[in-house]
Every structure is written in structure tokens, then in C-alpha cells.
Design a protein around this motif. Sequence first.
Motif, PDB file in Angstrom:
ATOM      1  N   CYS A  12       0.605  -1.152   0.121  1.00  0.00           N
ATOM      2  CA  CYS A  12      -0.016  -0.009  -0.144  1.00  0.00           C
ATOM      3  C   CYS A  12       0.638   1.177   0.093  1.00  0.00           C
ATOM      4  O   CYS A  12       0.448   2.253  -0.275  1.00  0.00           O
ATOM      5  N   PHE A  42     -14.202   4.570  -2.537  1.00  0.00           N
ATOM      6  CA  PHE A  42     -12.534   3.728  -2.621  1.00  0.00           C
ATOM      7  C   PHE A  42     -11.346   5.267  -1.912  1.00  0.00           C
ATOM      8  O   PHE A  42     -10.677   4.906  -1.065  1.00  0.00           O
ATOM      9  N   GLN A  43     -11.662   6.304  -2.347  1.00  0.00           N
ATOM     10  CA  GLN A  43     -10.875   7.405  -1.851  1.00  0.00           C
ATOM     11  C   GLN A  43     -10.502   7.742  -0.482  1.00  0.00           C
ATOM     12  O   GLN A  43      -9.680   8.188  -0.253  1.00  0.00           O
ATOM     13  N   ILE A  45     -11.776   5.514   2.201  1.00  0.00           N
ATOM     14  CA  ILE A  45     -10.678   5.212   2.199  1.00  0.00           C
ATOM     15  C   ILE A  45      -9.376   4.681   2.565  1.00  0.00           C
ATOM     16  O   ILE A  45      -8.971   4.962   3.806  1.00  0.00           O
ATOM     17  N   GLN A  46      -9.055   5.484   1.056  1.00  0.00           N
ATOM     18  CA  GLN A  46      -7.740   4.964   1.444  1.00  0.00           C
ATOM     19  C   GLN A  46      -6.629   6.484   2.196  1.00  0.00           C
ATOM     20  O   GLN A  46      -5.683   5.832   2.481  1.00  0.00           O
ATOM     21  N   SER A  55      -8.613  -0.910   2.649  1.00  0.00           N
ATOM     22  CA  SER A  55      -7.715  -0.276   1.701  1.00  0.00           C
ATOM     23  C   SER A  55      -7.203  -1.811   0.768  1.00  0.00           C
ATOM     24  O   SER A  55      -7.843  -1.970  -0.591  1.00  0.00           O
ATOM     25  N   SER A  56      -5.997  -2.049   1.274  1.00  0.00           N
ATOM     26  CA  SER A  56      -5.552  -3.215   0.499  1.00  0.00           C
ATOM     27  C   SER A  56      -6.468  -4.409   0.232  1.00  0.00           C
ATOM     28  O   SER A  56      -6.689  -4.806  -1.104  1.00  0.00           O
ATOM     29  N   ARG A  59      -8.351  -4.412  -2.841  1.00  0.00           N
ATOM     30  CA  ARG A  59      -7.453  -4.533  -4.015  1.00  0.00           C
ATOM     31  C   ARG A  59      -7.266  -5.783  -3.593  1.00  0.00           C
ATOM     32  O   ARG A  59      -7.308  -5.840  -5.899  1.00  0.00           O
ATOM     33  N   ALA A  64     -11.820  -2.959  -5.607  1.00  0.00           N
ATOM     34  CA  ALA A  64     -11.551  -1.534  -5.382  1.00  0.00           C
ATOM     35  C   ALA A  64     -12.628  -0.476  -6.642  1.00  0.00           C
ATOM     36  O   ALA A  64     -12.971   0.402  -6.783  1.00  0.00           O
TER      37      ALA A  64
END
Length: 183
Positions: A12, A42-43, A45-46, A55-56, A59, A64
Motif C-alpha cells: 500500500c 475508495f478514495q 477509504i484510502q 483498503s488493501s 484491491r 476497488a
Amino acid sequence: MHDLLLRTLIACATFILTVGPVAPAQAQSGSEPSSAQHTSLFQVIQQTDSLATFSSTLRVAGLAGLMKRDGPFTVFAPTEAAFESLPESTFAPLLRPENRAQLRALLKYHIVEGRLTAADLNGPRAFKTLQGAKIGVDSTQAAVTLTDGTNATVTTIDLPAANGVLHLIDAVLIPPEKTAANR
């Protein structure tokens, strides 16, 4: 599990370094900043430090892109502490390529169609998840609690995004076996 978590976090960090820095998510209830109108789930969360594992895993599971779509979606996102409290024998196998469908099912069990703010989570109710099973929500006490055999408390409410809303929870919800196998 910690070695696997460390490798995931390194991946990440590498991704973030190649994409560039991001601003931290705002955790205010009731106010929707104008930047949320253009920021995907998603943004958000990141950008939320306590959601690096969530987040990872999104993906790794190939979800994602789902969190970038129009939605709207409501995401009940387990925090780092929630993932750390899982037994290694429960979480680590889900990260193997042959168990991707199970990981997808687990993550989809934390997502509901529609934008459900804290105000929409009133009383005892149930919502169908993208995984297919229902999760119970109870806000008759002081805190909003999700019930499915595991109790998870919503610790942060109403993180807004252009395509939905995010709530942080203190436990990882495990989908029922019979529906998890079918998704």
C-alpha cells in the motif's frame, strides 16, 4: 499474520508513493464538505489511516473499482484494530489467490446498496448486503451496533463520499457460510 499484514502495508505504501500524497479523511458527522462531492468511497477509504488493511484487501479482492462506481453504497469498514483482533487462521488464508471468492464475499458483506447515514440506521432493522445475506442494525442503545452473530459497534459515522457514505466499525463481520459459498 503480522508478516502478511506488514507485506500488505508495504504494498500500500508503495502504491501511495507512486500516486502521491492524499489528504486525511474528515470524520465529521452531519457536515458534507464540498470535496466529498468529487471523492469516491475508495478514495475516502484510502485516505483514512485506520483503514489501510481494508483498503488493501479491497484491491486484492478486485473490489476497488466497485468503490469508485456511481453507487450509492454504504460501507461498514472494519478498522485496523478489527482486523488485528481476527485469529490469524481466519484472515490469512483469505489473502491467498485460491480464496479470492471468499475474500470478496467477506468484503461485500460490509457493503449495502444506497446511502444510509446514521439517521437512516434508526431502530432495529436489517439491510441486505452486496454479498447477499442480511446484517442487523440496532440503534436503540447509545451506539449503533451491527449484529450478525458478531457484534460490531459503529465507531465513526457518516464519512461522506460522492458515491455513498462510510461508517467505521470495530469488528470484522463474517458472512454466513451458506451465502458466502454462493457469491
